[in-house]
Scaffold this active site. Structure first.
Site, PDB file in Angstrom:
ATOM      1  N   THR A  47       0.957  -0.266  -1.599  1.00 16.76           N
ATOM      2  CA  THR A  47       1.061   0.401  -0.301  1.00 16.76           C
ATOM      3  C   THR A  47      -0.360   0.698   0.197  1.00 16.76           C
ATOM      4  O   THR A  47      -1.295   0.804  -0.604  1.00 16.76           O
ATOM      5  CB  THR A  47       1.904   1.683  -0.399  1.00 16.76           C
ATOM      6  OG1 THR A  47       1.326   2.545  -1.372  1.00 16.76           O
ATOM      7  CG2 THR A  47       3.353   1.361  -0.785  1.00 16.76           C
ATOM      8  N   THR A  49      -2.439   3.237   1.586  1.00 18.53           N
ATOM      9  CA  THR A  49      -3.322   4.306   1.107  1.00 18.53           C
ATOM     10  C   THR A  49      -3.523   4.216  -0.395  1.00 18.53           C
ATOM     11  O   THR A  49      -4.634   4.417  -0.897  1.00 18.53           O
ATOM     12  CB  THR A  49      -2.763   5.688   1.501  1.00 18.53           C
ATOM     13  OG1 THR A  49      -2.654   5.741   2.923  1.00 18.53           O
ATOM     14  CG2 THR A  49      -3.657   6.811   1.021  1.00 18.53           C
ATOM     15  N   CYS A  50      -2.471   3.892  -1.117  1.00 17.63           N
ATOM     16  CA  CYS A  50      -2.551   3.801  -2.579  1.00 17.63           C
ATOM     17  C   CYS A  50      -3.508   2.695  -3.016  1.00 17.63           C
ATOM     18  O   CYS A  50      -4.292   2.871  -3.946  1.00 17.63           O
ATOM     19  CB  CYS A  50      -1.165   3.570  -3.170  1.00 17.63           C
ATOM     20  SG  CYS A  50       0.043   4.814  -2.682  1.00 17.63           S
ATOM     21  N   SER A  51      -3.462   1.559  -2.332  1.00 21.28           N
ATOM     22  CA  SER A  51      -4.270   0.399  -2.702  1.00 21.28           C
ATOM     23  C   SER A  51      -5.672   0.414  -2.117  1.00 21.28           C
ATOM     24  O   SER A  51      -6.591  -0.166  -2.691  1.00 21.28           O
ATOM     25  CB  SER A  51      -3.581  -0.889  -2.252  1.00 21.28           C
ATOM     26  OG  SER A  51      -2.421  -1.109  -3.008  1.00 21.28           O
TER      27      SER A  51
END
Length: 162
Positions: A47, A49-51
Site C-alpha cells: 500500500t 504509505t506503507c511502501s
C-alpha cells in the site's frame, strides 16, 4: 480494547519472513521471548504509505536498532507469500523480520484491528508501533487514521534504550 503498556504480548501463530530464510510458522510467545523489540503494524503490504514511507524508514534505520540490541518486526494482515514479495521489493535486510498475519490472529489479539471493508481491504491492522522487552509492552503508539507520525522509525528509535 487495545493492548496496554505493561501487558504481555499475545501468543499466537504467525508466518515469519526473513530475507535469507524460508518462511516459517512460529508462535509469538517463542519469537518475542528474551528480546528487546519494536513491532510495528501496517494496514497492508504494497500500500502507498506503507511502501513509500513506513517500512523504508525502518529498513534505513535497522542498523541503528540492531546496534542497540533491538530486533525489528513488521506485521500486516497479508499472507506469507505477499509479505515475502514485499520484503524482497523493499530490500529488507537479513535479520529484519516481517510477520504475515493472514487471518488477523495477532492483530485481533492485540486489539488493533480496523475494518477496511469500505476500501476493499477487509479486516486489517491499524498503523501502530510498540516497544517490548521479553514479551512485555513498554510503549505503544497508535496512529490516528491517515497519519504517520508516532509510529515512524525515527520516533521509535528515539524511544528505545541507548
Amino acid at each position: 480494547m487495545p493492548i496496554e503498556t505493561g501487558a504481555s504480548l499475545p501468543d499466537v501463530e504467525v508466518a515469519v519472513i526473513d530475507a535469507d530464510a524460508e518462511v516459517t510458522r512460529v508462535r509469538t510467545g517463542e519469537l518475542f521471548a528474551g528480546r528487546k523489540l519494536v513491532l510495528f503494524g501496517v494496514p497492508g503490504a504494497f500500500t502507498p504509505t506503507c511502501s513509500e514511507r513506513h517500512l523504508p524508514g525502518y529498513v534505513k534505520l535497522y542498523p541503528q536498532f540492531k546496534a542497540r540490541g533491538v530486533d525489528v518486526f513488521c506485521m500486516a494482515v497479508n499472507d506469507a507469500f505477499v509479505m515475502k514479495a514485499w520484503a524482497a521489493s523493499q530490500h529488507v535486510p537479513s535479520g529484519f523480520k516481517l510477520l504475515g498475519d493472514g487471518n488477523a490472529s495477532l492483530t485481533k489479539a492485540l486489539g488493533l484491528e480496523m475494518d477496511g471493508t469500505a476500501y476493499g481491504m477487509g479486516i486489517r491492522s491499524r498503523r501502530f508501533a510498540l516497544y517490548a522487552e521479553d514479551g512485555i509492552v513498554k510503549l505503544l503508539n497508535v496512529e490516528k487514521p491517515g497519519e504517520l507520525r508516532v509510529t515512524t522509525a525515527e520516533t521509535m528509535l528515539d524511544a528505545t534504550p541507548h
